[in-house]
Design an enzyme around this catalytic site. Structure first.
Site, PDB file in Angstrom:
ATOM      1  N   CYS A 136       0.847  -1.195   0.000  1.00  0.00           N
ATOM      2  CA  CYS A 136       0.000   0.000   0.000  1.00  0.00           C
ATOM      3  C   CYS A 136       0.884   1.248   0.000  1.00  0.00           C
ATOM      4  O   CYS A 136       1.474   1.594   1.028  1.00  0.00           O
ATOM      5  CB  CYS A 136      -0.903  -0.027   1.242  1.00  0.00           C
ATOM      6  SG  CYS A 136      -1.824   1.495   1.486  1.00  0.00           S
ATOM      7  N   CYS A 139      -0.091   3.982   2.381  1.00  0.00           N
ATOM      8  CA  CYS A 139       0.202   3.745   3.803  1.00  0.00           C
ATOM      9  C   CYS A 139       1.700   3.839   4.081  1.00  0.00           C
ATOM     10  O   CYS A 139       2.107   4.398   5.088  1.00  0.00           O
ATOM     11  CB  CYS A 139      -0.258   2.354   4.238  1.00  0.00           C
ATOM     12  SG  CYS A 139      -1.763   1.797   3.489  1.00  0.00           S
ATOM     13  N   ASP A 140       2.509   3.251   3.222  1.00  0.00           N
ATOM     14  CA  ASP A 140       3.934   3.080   3.532  1.00  0.00           C
ATOM     15  C   ASP A 140       4.872   3.926   2.691  1.00  0.00           C
ATOM     16  O   ASP A 140       6.086   3.891   2.897  1.00  0.00           O
ATOM     17  CB  ASP A 140       4.320   1.597   3.364  1.00  0.00           C
ATOM     18  CG  ASP A 140       3.527   0.712   4.304  1.00  0.00           C
ATOM     19  OD1 ASP A 140       3.258   1.156   5.430  1.00  0.00           O
ATOM     20  OD2 ASP A 140       3.159  -0.411   3.905  1.00  0.00           O
TER      21      ASP A 140
END
Ligand code: NAP
Length: 309
Positions: A136, A139-140
């Site tokens: 993701c 997200c990261d």
């Protein structure tokens, strides 16, 4: 634990499809419970920027949109309970859901469990998650500021991830097993224009190179068989989704991809059971198509509860 009470409807999964079903059901006066593992939003909550959901002219982050959907459904009386569903008995009357918090009963069930990222299945992949391997970008991605990352895949997710990462990382290499993207055209031009994005066409990842963290990937040209090493700090795997249908295998009819067989009525092979959002067979998995499913499922459920099909 659990309750002897029989709900009119239990919605399993609190993503956009699930909470739209809850909103419509609560507004129709149905006694409705949403069972969600952790927090609202499903995959949507992990999306940094949603620009194609109408009504939000400046876009919205998925987490905020998810919270709004939950609050809107709850305003009309839908309840949310956080628990992991462990087993479902969908042919029983009433239908029974065994959860980490006990057994819950309902006359109708809406399956809105969505789909999770697909893995490549490479040696060390699982162990390297959080140490170079990610699924993701929203997200990261920030962990790779100023670094070199590779993105695998050629669909909308991979294209979107590569674009997002091009604004964070120093260098982005998009690795795809074909010679062109499958992603919608809207992504092509900005990706080609991005100065720090490169393409490795006709290539697959065959090995994750690492010490404690990922240090690079081995690529194989699918046409010539030639191998090469791409040193990189991060690998974002964006090769599609796998539907969350483990709980209903053997009860609900699934298609070849493992998605619940249901047309736009959202009806499954079992009376009183509906599949909405990414978990069902459909040509376009988007927030707008998930919310449409949620509304449709309640319409069908109301007919069923009134004694129809
Ligand atoms: P997808 O459209 O199914 O694309 C998956 C990509 O990964 C394909 O290019 C596929 O290659 C490749 N792939 C699959 N398995 C692979 C493997 N083992 N090794 C290497 N490559 C592999 O999946 P997605 O991009 O995650 O999108 C899922 C759904 O969400 C789609 O309906 C999409 O439209 C939607 N979505 C929409 C947006 C948006 O509109 N903003 C954003 C994200 C997702 P092949 O091309 O060779 O099959």
């Amino acid at each position: 634990m659990g309750e002897t009470r029989v709900y009119d409807m239990i919605v399993v999964g609190g993503g956009p499809g699930g909470y739209t079903a809850a909103l419509y059901a609560a507004r129709a006066g149905l006694d409705t419970l949403v069972r969600e593992k952790l927090s609202a939003g499903g995959q949507m909550a992990l999306t940094e920027e949603i620009d194609n959901y109408p009504g939000y002219e400046d876009g919205s982050d998925g987490f905020t949109l998810a919270e709004k959907m939950q609050r809107q459904a709850e305003r009309f009386g839908a309840q949310t309970a956080y628990a992991q569903v462990e087993r479902m008995e969908l042919t029983a009357a009433p239908k029974a859901l065994k959860t980490s918090e006990g057994t819950f009963y309902a006359r109708t069930v809406i399956l809105a469990t969505g789909a999770n990222p697909r893995e490549l299945g490479l040696a060390g992949e699982e162990a390297l998650v959080g140490r170079g391997v990610a699924y993701c970008a929203a997200c990261d991605g920030m962990r790779y500021k100023g670094k070199t990352v590779a993105v695998v895949g050629g669909g909308n997710s991979a294209a979107g991830d590569a674009l997002l990462l091009s604004r964070i990382a120093e260098r982005v290499v998009l690795v795809h097993r074909r010679d062109q993207l499958r992603a919608t055209k809207i992504y092509h031009e900005p990706l080609i224009q991005a100065e720090n994005v490169e393409f490795r066409w006709n290539s697959t990842v065959t090995e994750l190179l690492h010490e404690e963290k990922l240090t690079g990937i081995r690529l194989r040209d699918v046409q010539t068989g030639a191998e090469s090493v791409l040193p990189c700090d991060g690998l974002f795997i964006s090769v599609g989704r796998k539907p969350a249908t483990e709980l209903v295998k053997g009860q609900l009819e699934l298609d070849a991809g493992g998605y619940v067989t249901a047309d736009e009525t959202t009806r499954t092979n079992l009376p009183g059971v509906y599949a909405v959002g990414d978990v069902r067979t459909k040509p376009l998995r988007q927030v707008v198509t998930a919310v449409a499913d949620g509304a449709m499922a309640v319409h069908m459920a109301e007919e069923y509860l009134a004694g129809g099909a």
